[in-house]
Scaffold this motif. Structure first.
Motif, PDB file in Angstrom:
ATOM      1  N   ARG A   1      -2.758   0.602   8.956  1.00 23.07           N
ATOM      2  CA  ARG A   1      -3.474   0.660   7.667  1.00 23.07           C
ATOM      3  C   ARG A   1      -2.731   1.557   6.674  1.00 23.07           C
TER       4      ARG A   1
ATOM      5  N   ALA B   1       0.344  -0.220   5.522  1.00 22.46           N
ATOM      6  CA  ALA B   1      -0.011  -1.231   4.516  1.00 22.46           C
ATOM      7  C   ALA B   1      -0.247  -0.575   3.151  1.00 22.46           C
TER       8      ALA B   1
ATOM      9  N   ALA C   1      -2.300  -5.870   5.823  1.00 20.48           N
ATOM     10  CA  ALA C   1      -2.691  -5.056   6.974  1.00 20.48           C
ATOM     11  C   ALA C   1      -2.382  -5.771   8.286  1.00 20.48           C
TER      12      ALA C   1
END
Length: 1016
Positions: free
Chosen positions: A112, A115, A141
């Motif tokens: 995460r 991303a 993600a």
């Protein structure tokens, strides 16, 4: 799109193999080279030997997006956005080549966060729908999850991870060893001693002492933790933390004083005499000792300097007579570890010659023991500005106490002194007596006032002269002497010498109408006084000593002098004027409100015949304000000719208390002085009590604290008009304070509270429940309900001028609502939603529509203002089953229905008609005739004046016993109306304001009825 559906479209088995193409194949080994291998060297679309080009990455992204769109189920976004989404995803994947991290760091970061870094590095998508943006973020993600999975499968990853862990562990061990070397562990003796020392510090400094006053029954010490007040400190700092800020004007920063050392290890705290410097030092010592965060040392300089040489750390405790003996070297070990809080108090309390020596001592300690926290306190004029700025000291100045601070101090002082019965009267005095309020601006003076007030069983000294004398004696001599201070400057000034100099300075300021003077002018005044005072020092030295030691004058800015309290300036100026025999000067300035306190203090200082002369001159002007000023002077006149006293009281009795609203308004024109003279509530009639509250309410704009002090005395008054006045003046005062001090104590019977501002709604939530409430202005229905602490207790609700009120069903939490008024709420609709409420009274005007009115079957009184009714008859709109007893119709209400169908409500007893925009027909009046119980009628006088046909068409109604007409201007012909109502027994007339219409003017028109006239 639902996240689970979206995840299913993205979690394709094709994503992993596709994304693997983004990276070059790995080789064996740990991948250890001279420099870390960054992601930019791993991606296949950078470097000399590219496996992919940027065009290939775009194709890969298009393939991923197409797979998601073509999969079964709901499409993740609109079809026309597919190319834009693929392009945005490609840009994010290409950003992998710009990240400055290796694969181990990327895995540690998590998919995460990785991303998020790609999203931040790539250009922001433009013009995508919310669904497309959601898909793009989710795809990024999922891609990062596959990328990290690929990293962990590389042959070099495990080996590199082990190496990275070994390096981190080695670095952590090295840092731990260094920390142990720098901070040696204290032995058991140090720990045992600190367990005794810290409680001793907390106990020893947990009290406040007043020096310089004689009290028999009041304590001179009380617990610090009970009486401590969080004061405010200010500092001038640059407006911004950047290089160009050096050229910006400093701004004043305010912060709680106890936070002075948050983020700053070195602080120079300045404050006037009694401002709370020593108290703050004690508070820091007590709180620090209790938390054990640091080891506090409180070092009063006046104590340290007596020994000659300032102490080394080893002698800190011995120098302050601490009864505990520490282990050898303990203080040095504490300071060497950076665990100390060193509080050096009272730089101004040592001779000027010792101050530079003290600075050298302090700086030597700081350099020898870095990492500790240091505070030095001083009066403002003891040393020049920026005296320690070069050494990294932050300068703070304690600010005067604000009015809420004073109230808090008084409450806590009386709690500590166990004297709650004296708290309320003193707070009232501080609110209403302006000179007393100006005196109470720091903890020292507040403590003195509290102690003297308690000593005299709830009464301050008569005329407050004794209070000022006690304060002057304390500040000028006794406080320093009783704290054990000797001569601290080049010259010693006795109390009498200081008084003489101060009153000359104050009188010069009074004559000039100013509160500040140049230091050069002040030196000139001192110079002229020196011969008579037998002082050998020069004027500059004397003035500098006066500034430092008196506690009454200060330098608010470079080259400027003023008094710390305006009340002392007026008091000493008046004393000088009387000694000089300047009564003519005082009398000539009586009309100037700035001289009010000077004249009152002059009466206190004057001899009996001088008082008579001054008071007669005030009365000779024959004006309300000067008459009241003479009355205010009486409390300062201990000896006065009885005839003069009687004359002053007789003249003032015609003004105070005010007996009507007009009297109250005229009295308020005399200014805030009136607040001190307003009596009650004891001994006043209801009319006089209301007059006093009206006067205080008007003066709230000029002197809010004093006005609240008066009004709170009437909060238990039983009269409804007095209570209505107290409720109605809320908007003139600080919202929370007035609610707390006045409104929350009122008897709510027959009383309604009006809320207009958001602040008033907030204050309402903190009060006891009100049964009758009015809300004016723009408030959403949900906000109104949320502001009421117990909506189920409300029985009457009035909502006005509110364009935000819409669906009325939001009012259902008011489960006991009996009466509802809706006026000028143009969006309000949904009356049917109120059918569950026990409404018996509804007053409507200018709402969106009346749909649902027929469902309100419990109504007994209905008032419709300028609200056109749909349908052809009243029976089409009004609730057929409701036991209506009173009905009002006005404006456009009867345009379509007239009064047709009114006879259906046989329970109707009262009918009111305001000016109507359509004429009533014979059929309309016939419906009135058929009402068997109708006994009362009310007409708006405008209807009678402007619609004579209305009366002409009206049939004879012998059943009407009571008639009301409002508002009359005296030009109405009521004779025809009287002839139509032969059974009248009572006539109630309301005249316009300022129209003196006697009742007997209308008695011949209604010979068989009792006529009563009221003025609106």
């Amino acid at each position: 799109m639902e996240p689970t559906v979206l995840g299913g479209k993205l979690a394709s088995s094709l994503m992993g193999p596709l994304l693997k193409k983004l990276f070059v194949p790995d080789g064996p080994g740990a991948g250890l080279v001279d420099r870390p291998v960054r992601l930019r060297s791993l991606v296949s679309f950078r470097g000399e030997k590219r496996a992919l080009v940027e065009k290939d990455v775009h194709k890969l992204a298009e393939h991923l997006v197409r797979q998601a769109v073509d999969s079964p189920g709901e499409p993740p976004f609109r079809g026309g956005e597919q190319i834009a989404v693929a392009d945005a995803l490609a840009r994010r994947l290409l950003a992998l080549g710009d990240l400055d991290m290796d694969d181990v760091q990327a895995v540690r970061l998590g998919h995460r966060e990785l991303a998020a870094k790609l999203e931040h590095a790539a250009p922001a998508p433009d013009g995508l729908s919310s669904d497309a943006v959601l898909f793009l973020d989710s795809a990024t993600a999922w891609a990062c999850l596959q990328i990290l999975e690929f990293f962990t499968r590389r042959s070099t990853f495990v080996a590199r991870t082990l190496v990275e862990q070994s390096r981190a562990q080695a670095e952590l061990i090295a840092k731990t060893d260094e920390l142990i070397a720098r901070v040696p562990r204290p032995d058991a003796r140090d720990t045992a001693f600190e367990r005794r020392y810290l409680p001793h510090v907390a106990e020893h400094h947990n009290h406040i002492t007043i020096y310089g006053i004689d009290l028999r029954d009041s304590p001179d010490r009380w617990p610090l933790e009970v009486a401590y007040l969080s004061l405010e400190a200010t500092t001038a700092e640059k407006a911004a933390d950047r290089p160009e800020a050096e050229h910006l004007t400093p701004v004043t920063v305010q912060l709680p004083a106890e936070e002075a050392m948050h983020g700053h290890d070195r602080v120079l705290l300045r404050g006037d005499a009694g401002s709370g410097k020593t108290t703050l030092v004690q508070w820091l010592a007590v709180t620090t000792a209790r938390t054990g965060e640091r080891i506090p040392y409180v070092l009063p300089l006046r104590t340290l300097i007596r020994a000659g040489a300032l102490p080394t750390p080893a002698a800190f405790l011995t120098a302050v007579s601490c009864p505990l003996t520490p282990p050898e070297g303990w203080t040095e070990r504490v300071l060497a570890a950076g665990r100390g809080l060193v509080l050096v108090d009272g730089l101004d309390e040592i001779p000027a010659a010792d101050r530079h020596r003290t600075r050298d001592w302090l700086l030597a300690l700081i350099r020898a023991f870095p990492g500790n926290r240091w505070m030095l306190t001083s009066r403002p004029t003891a040393v020049r500005p920026d005296w320690l700025a070069a050494e990294g000291f932050r300068e703070l100045t304690l600010a005067p106490m604000r009015r809420p601070d004073v109230a808090t101090f008084v409450e806590r002082w009386h709690t500590a002194a166990q004297a709650p019965q004296f708290q309320g009267p003193l707070l009232d005095a501080l609110r209403t007596k302006r000179d007393l309020a100006r005196l109470a601006t720091n903890p020292l003076m507040c403590g003195l006032i509290c102690a003297l007030h308690r000593e005299r069983r709830g009464y301050l000294p008569t005329g407050r002269k004794e209070l000022y004398d006690a304060a002057l004696a304390m500040l000028l001599a006794r406080r320093d002497r009783e704290r054990g201070m000797g001569v601290v400057d080049e010259v010693e000034l006795s109390e009498e010498v200081q008084l003489e100099l101060l009153q000359r300075l104050s009188y010069a300021l009074v004559l000039s109408g100013r509160t500040e003077m140049d230091l050069e002018a002040a030196e000139g005044i001192v110079e002229r006084c020196l011969p008579s005072l037998a002082l050998s020092s020069d004027a500059s030295t004397v003035l500098r000593t006066l500034l430092l030691r008196s506690g009454l004058v200060r330098q608010p800015a470079d080259g400027v002098l003023d008094f710390v309290h305006r009340t002392f300036q007026d008091y000493l100026g008046a004393r000088c004027a009387v000694e000089e025999g300047h009564l003519d000067v005082l009398a000539s300035h009586a009309a100037d409100t700035q001289w009010e306190d000077v004249i009152r203090m002059a009466v206190a200082h004057a001899r009996s015949r001088e008082r008579v002369s001054l008071l007669r001159r005030l009365l000779s002007h024959d004006t309300p304000r000067l008459t009241l000023l003479a009355l205010a002077c009486l409390e300062h006149a201990t000896a006065l000719d009885p005839g003069v006293r009687a004359e002053v009281e007789q003249r003032a009795a015609a003004l105070i208390p005010p007996r009507t609203t007009e009297d109250a308004k005229l009295l308020a024109e005399a200014g805030p002085l009136v607040l001190e003279l307003l009596p009650g509530p004891e001994g006043l009639s209801d009319e006089e009590a209301r007059g006093v509250t009206v006067t205080a309410s008007i003066l709230g704009a000029e002197e809010p604290a004093g006005a609240v002090g008066v009004l709170r005395r009437f909060r238990d008054h039983p009269d409804l008009d007095v209570r209505r006045q107290l409720v109605g003046t809320w908007g003139r005062f600080e919202t929370e304070e007035y609610a707390r001090e006045v409104l929350d104590h009122l008897n709510r019977e027959d009383l309604s509270l009006t809320c207009e501002s958001a602040g008033q709604l907030g204050a309402l939530a903190g009060m006891r429940p009100w049964r009758r409430l009015e809300f004016r202005g723009e408030h959403r229905g949900e906000e109104i309900v949320a502001a009421v602490p117990a909506p189920e207790a409300v029985t009457a609700l009035n909502l006005r001028d509110n364009p935000l009120l819409s669906d009325l069903s939001v009012l259902l939490p008011f489960g006991s609502l009996d009466a509802l008024t809706l006026f000028k709420c143009p969006a309000a609709h949904g009356l049917a939603g109120l059918a569950e409420l026990p409404l018996t009274y509804l007053d409507c005007g200018e709402i969106a529509d009346l749909t649902g009115l027929g469902s309100l079957r419990t109504l007994e009184s209905l008032f419709l203002h300028n609200q056109e009714l749909p349908g052809d008859s009243l029976t089409d709109v009004l609730p057929l089953d409701a036991p209506l007893q009173s009905l009002l119709l006005g404006g456009t209400s009867t345009n379509r229905t007239g009064l047709r169908g009114l006879q259906h409500w046989t329970s109707l007893r009262q009918l009111s008609l305001s000016p109507l925009t359509s004429a009533l027909t014979a059929a309309d009046w016939q419906a009135v005739v058929e009402l068997p119980l109708l006994a009362g009628m009310t007409f708006n006088a405008k209807l009678i004046r402007e619609s004579p046909d209305f009366i002409e068409a009206m049939p004879e109604l012998p059943g009407i016993k009571v008639l009301s007409i409002t508002p009359l201007n005296g030009h109405e012909d009521l004779s025809t109306l009287a002839s139509r109502l032969p059974g009248l027994q009572r006539v109630i007339l309301h005249g316009l304001p300022h129209k003196n219409l006697p009742a007997d003017r209308y008695t011949p028109v209604f010979p068989n009825a009792a006529v009563t006239m009221y003025q609106l």
